[in-house]
Motif scaffolding. Sequence first.
Motif, PDB file in Angstrom:
ATOM      1  N   ILE A  13      -6.778  -1.322   0.978  1.00  0.00           N
ATOM      2  CA  ILE A  13      -6.647  -2.028  -0.145  1.00  0.00           C
ATOM      3  C   ILE A  13      -5.473  -1.412  -1.100  1.00  0.00           C
ATOM      4  O   ILE A  13      -4.580  -1.936  -1.622  1.00  0.00           O
ATOM      5  CB  ILE A  13      -7.836  -2.272  -0.848  1.00  0.00           C
ATOM      6  N   ASP A  14      -5.664  -0.037  -1.249  1.00  0.00           N
ATOM      7  CA  ASP A  14      -4.648   0.593  -2.148  1.00  0.00           C
ATOM      8  C   ASP A  14      -3.209   0.383  -1.365  1.00  0.00           C
ATOM      9  O   ASP A  14      -2.362   0.527  -2.039  1.00  0.00           O
ATOM     10  CB  ASP A  14      -5.232   2.140  -2.235  1.00  0.00           C
ATOM     11  N   LEU A  15      -3.061   0.411  -0.398  1.00  0.00           N
ATOM     12  CA  LEU A  15      -1.893   0.382   0.454  1.00  0.00           C
ATOM     13  C   LEU A  15      -1.100  -0.888   0.451  1.00  0.00           C
ATOM     14  O   LEU A  15      -0.090  -1.027   0.129  1.00  0.00           O
ATOM     15  CB  LEU A  15      -2.018   0.937   2.156  1.00  0.00           C
ATOM     16  N   VAL A  16      -2.242  -1.858   0.403  1.00  0.00           N
ATOM     17  CA  VAL A  16      -1.616  -3.312  -0.054  1.00  0.00           C
ATOM     18  C   VAL A  16      -0.975  -3.453  -1.332  1.00  0.00           C
ATOM     19  O   VAL A  16       0.239  -3.886  -1.552  1.00  0.00           O
ATOM     20  CB  VAL A  16      -2.576  -4.194   0.438  1.00  0.00           C
ATOM     21  N   LYS A  17      -1.728  -2.983  -2.233  1.00  0.00           N
ATOM     22  CA  LYS A  17      -1.244  -2.733  -3.594  1.00  0.00           C
ATOM     23  C   LYS A  17       0.045  -2.086  -3.812  1.00  0.00           C
ATOM     24  O   LYS A  17       0.674  -2.133  -4.827  1.00  0.00           O
ATOM     25  CB  LYS A  17      -2.350  -2.099  -4.630  1.00  0.00           C
ATOM     26  N   SER A  18       0.356  -1.084  -2.823  1.00  0.00           N
ATOM     27  CA  SER A  18       1.549  -0.401  -2.931  1.00  0.00           C
ATOM     28  C   SER A  18       2.668  -0.658  -2.146  1.00  0.00           C
ATOM     29  O   SER A  18       3.776  -0.382  -2.090  1.00  0.00           O
ATOM     30  CB  SER A  18       1.354   0.986  -2.351  1.00  0.00           C
ATOM     31  N   LEU A  19       2.343  -2.157  -1.705  1.00  0.00           N
ATOM     32  CA  LEU A  19       3.830  -2.733  -0.987  1.00  0.00           C
ATOM     33  C   LEU A  19       4.746  -3.294  -2.121  1.00  0.00           C
ATOM     34  O   LEU A  19       4.576  -3.613  -3.081  1.00  0.00           O
ATOM     35  CB  LEU A  19       3.162  -4.085  -0.291  1.00  0.00           C
ATOM     36  N   ALA A  20       5.996  -3.104  -1.504  1.00  0.00           N
ATOM     37  CA  ALA A  20       7.227  -3.776  -2.471  1.00  0.00           C
ATOM     38  C   ALA A  20       6.758  -5.396  -2.381  1.00  0.00           C
ATOM     39  O   ALA A  20       6.241  -5.767  -1.552  1.00  0.00           O
ATOM     40  CB  ALA A  20       8.401  -3.503  -1.795  1.00  0.00           C
ATOM     41  N   PHE A  21       7.584  -6.099  -3.343  1.00  0.00           N
ATOM     42  CA  PHE A  21       7.755  -7.457  -3.270  1.00  0.00           C
ATOM     43  C   PHE A  21       8.156  -7.846  -1.797  1.00  0.00           C
ATOM     44  O   PHE A  21       9.070  -7.381  -1.383  1.00  0.00           O
ATOM     45  CB  PHE A  21       8.652  -8.031  -4.360  1.00  0.00           C
ATOM     46  N   GLU A  22       7.490  -8.915  -1.195  1.00  0.00           N
ATOM     47  CA  GLU A  22       7.712  -9.313   0.233  1.00  0.00           C
ATOM     48  C   GLU A  22       7.436  -8.294   1.082  1.00  0.00           C
ATOM     49  O   GLU A  22       8.185  -8.352   2.267  1.00  0.00           O
ATOM     50  CB  GLU A  22       9.004  -9.987   0.334  1.00  0.00           C
ATOM     51  N   GLY A  23       6.706  -7.315   0.930  1.00  0.00           N
ATOM     52  CA  GLY A  23       6.293  -6.222   1.756  1.00  0.00           C
ATOM     53  C   GLY A  23       5.652  -6.694   3.102  1.00  0.00           C
ATOM     54  O   GLY A  23       5.033  -7.950   2.973  1.00  0.00           O
ATOM     55  N   ARG A  24       5.488  -5.887   4.127  1.00  0.00           N
ATOM     56  CA  ARG A  24       4.685  -6.429   5.297  1.00  0.00           C
ATOM     57  C   ARG A  24       3.742  -5.145   5.615  1.00  0.00           C
ATOM     58  O   ARG A  24       4.212  -4.165   5.634  1.00  0.00           O
ATOM     59  CB  ARG A  24       5.782  -6.359   6.403  1.00  0.00           C
ATOM     60  N   PHE A  25       2.616  -5.643   5.851  1.00  0.00           N
ATOM     61  CA  PHE A  25       1.412  -4.796   6.120  1.00  0.00           C
ATOM     62  C   PHE A  25       1.074  -4.898   7.764  1.00  0.00           C
ATOM     63  O   PHE A  25       0.466  -6.317   7.927  1.00  0.00           O
ATOM     64  CB  PHE A  25       0.118  -4.902   5.395  1.00  0.00           C
ATOM     65  N   ILE A  26       1.047  -4.129   8.528  1.00  0.00           N
ATOM     66  CA  ILE A  26       0.909  -4.191   9.934  1.00  0.00           C
ATOM     67  C   ILE A  26      -0.544  -3.778  10.235  1.00  0.00           C
ATOM     68  O   ILE A  26      -0.785  -2.315  10.056  1.00  0.00           O
ATOM     69  CB  ILE A  26       1.795  -3.693  10.915  1.00  0.00           C
ATOM     70  N   THR A  27      -1.554  -4.456  10.761  1.00  0.00           N
ATOM     71  CA  THR A  27      -2.795  -4.011  10.851  1.00  0.00           C
ATOM     72  C   THR A  27      -3.084  -3.694  12.294  1.00  0.00           C
ATOM     73  O   THR A  27      -2.941  -4.728  13.302  1.00  0.00           O
ATOM     74  CB  THR A  27      -4.040  -4.605  10.295  1.00  0.00           C
ATOM     75  N   ILE A  28      -3.299  -2.530  12.663  1.00  0.00           N
ATOM     76  CA  ILE A  28      -3.445  -2.219  14.337  1.00  0.00           C
ATOM     77  C   ILE A  28      -4.820  -1.557  14.674  1.00  0.00           C
ATOM     78  O   ILE A  28      -5.131  -1.901  15.911  1.00  0.00           O
ATOM     79  CB  ILE A  28      -1.966  -1.009  14.592  1.00  0.00           C
ATOM     80  N   GLY A  29      -5.312  -0.602  13.875  1.00  0.00           N
ATOM     81  CA  GLY A  29      -6.790   0.088  14.367  1.00  0.00           C
ATOM     82  C   GLY A  29      -7.392   0.102  13.097  1.00  0.00           C
ATOM     83  O   GLY A  29      -7.146   0.054  12.023  1.00  0.00           O
ATOM     84  N   TYR A  30      -8.803   0.687  13.605  1.00  0.00           N
ATOM     85  CA  TYR A  30      -9.987   0.648  12.553  1.00  0.00           C
ATOM     86  C   TYR A  30     -10.765   1.908  12.869  1.00  0.00           C
ATOM     87  O   TYR A  30     -11.909   1.576  12.605  1.00  0.00           O
ATOM     88  CB  TYR A  30     -10.639  -0.753  12.735  1.00  0.00           C
ATOM     89  N   THR A  31     -10.218   2.915  12.678  1.00  0.00           N
ATOM     90  CA  THR A  31     -10.947   4.239  12.907  1.00  0.00           C
ATOM     91  C   THR A  31     -11.912   4.275  11.682  1.00  0.00           C
ATOM     92  O   THR A  31     -12.838   5.141  11.831  1.00  0.00           O
ATOM     93  CB  THR A  31     -10.074   5.336  13.072  1.00  0.00           C
ATOM     94  N   ALA A  32     -11.310   3.999  10.576  1.00  0.00           N
ATOM     95  CA  ALA A  32     -12.320   4.157   9.435  1.00  0.00           C
ATOM     96  C   ALA A  32     -12.934   2.737   8.947  1.00  0.00           C
ATOM     97  O   ALA A  32     -13.433   2.687   7.845  1.00  0.00           O
ATOM     98  CB  ALA A  32     -11.114   4.376   8.081  1.00  0.00           C
TER      99      ALA A  32
END
Length: 342
Positions: A242-261
């Motif tokens: 969630i903090d990483l999504v909040k750290s995106l630039a405008f029109e940033g892209r978040f790629i979700t690949i794994g869930y070890t946590a």
Amino acid sequence: MSRRGLSAFAGRVSFKAAQCQEWKKPLVLVNKCISPLKEDEVRVQTKACGLHYATYLATRGEYQVKRDPPFVPGSEFSGDILEVGREVSGLSVGDVVAGLAKTDALQEILTLPSSMLEIGSLIKISSSPIDDENYSKLASLVVNYGTAWMGWTRKGLIKEGDTVLVTGASGGVGLAAVELASKIFKCKVIGMCREEKSEQVRNFGADHIIDYRSESIRQEIKSIAPSGVDIVFDVVGGDGAIDLVKSLAFEGRFITIGYTAGIPKIPANILLLKSATVSGLWAGTATTPPGVFKETANIITNLFLDGKINPLVQEAIPLERVNDGFEKMGAREVTGKLVIRM
């Protein structure tokens, strides 16, 4: 019916395989019979099998696609062609190959359909033998670098000069993502990993390191990228996403690949405020559009053969000690890739 090669397996009727007989229990070495080769199949003497986290989860019954025991885990491999069915073209006895089998790669011999050549999950590397180290590296290419390449290009729409962040940066997929982003795409790279593993991540091209145990991750990201991060390549998941999504630039892209946590719950309103996108990536032969997997596998293989990428193999473990490898994965003691040597 087939073209055969001379090898250590000439005249043998069985081979060893590491079998999962019960979830969350050590694998057991068993003998399997060598079956007659069909006209459209090839036989491979496995030299190395790469371990990745999905393989570990599969042996625990915790992967998204479950297999009931008994089964032989593993998918990523390298080896030599032992035998070729008479309807097979493009491969000869003695060829060095690498690829991604659907299952059963943790065994001394693989019998594979030649159709794998068409989709790119079986790749001819050389017509002559290579050294042991390169067999191990070839068994570390397709999953790690293929996943990273498809993530950056198909989901992240990466371009030169982007600021990107990679979680789990010291792992196999993470290091591949760091190396490609830095050396091939010429991006500014932030790697998230434990401080004690940071040197290796920097060696692969990370410009900045953030210890994921830090209590001020957002502030650290902001000090590096005041306008935000263009792409987050997340192989970890968990609440920290969630903090990483909040750290995106405008029109940033978040790629979700794994869930070890764990699987994160990302608030949709954050995506709206940033006009950001979240994309999932499952980079397998059964889930990737026709032609894309083959193109990706060829690109990654050529980058390796041209010396532009160099997979990190932490250790090559003999098949007889296969459970040592799984224990290290479970304890998060791996930097780069573990391979099992046959």
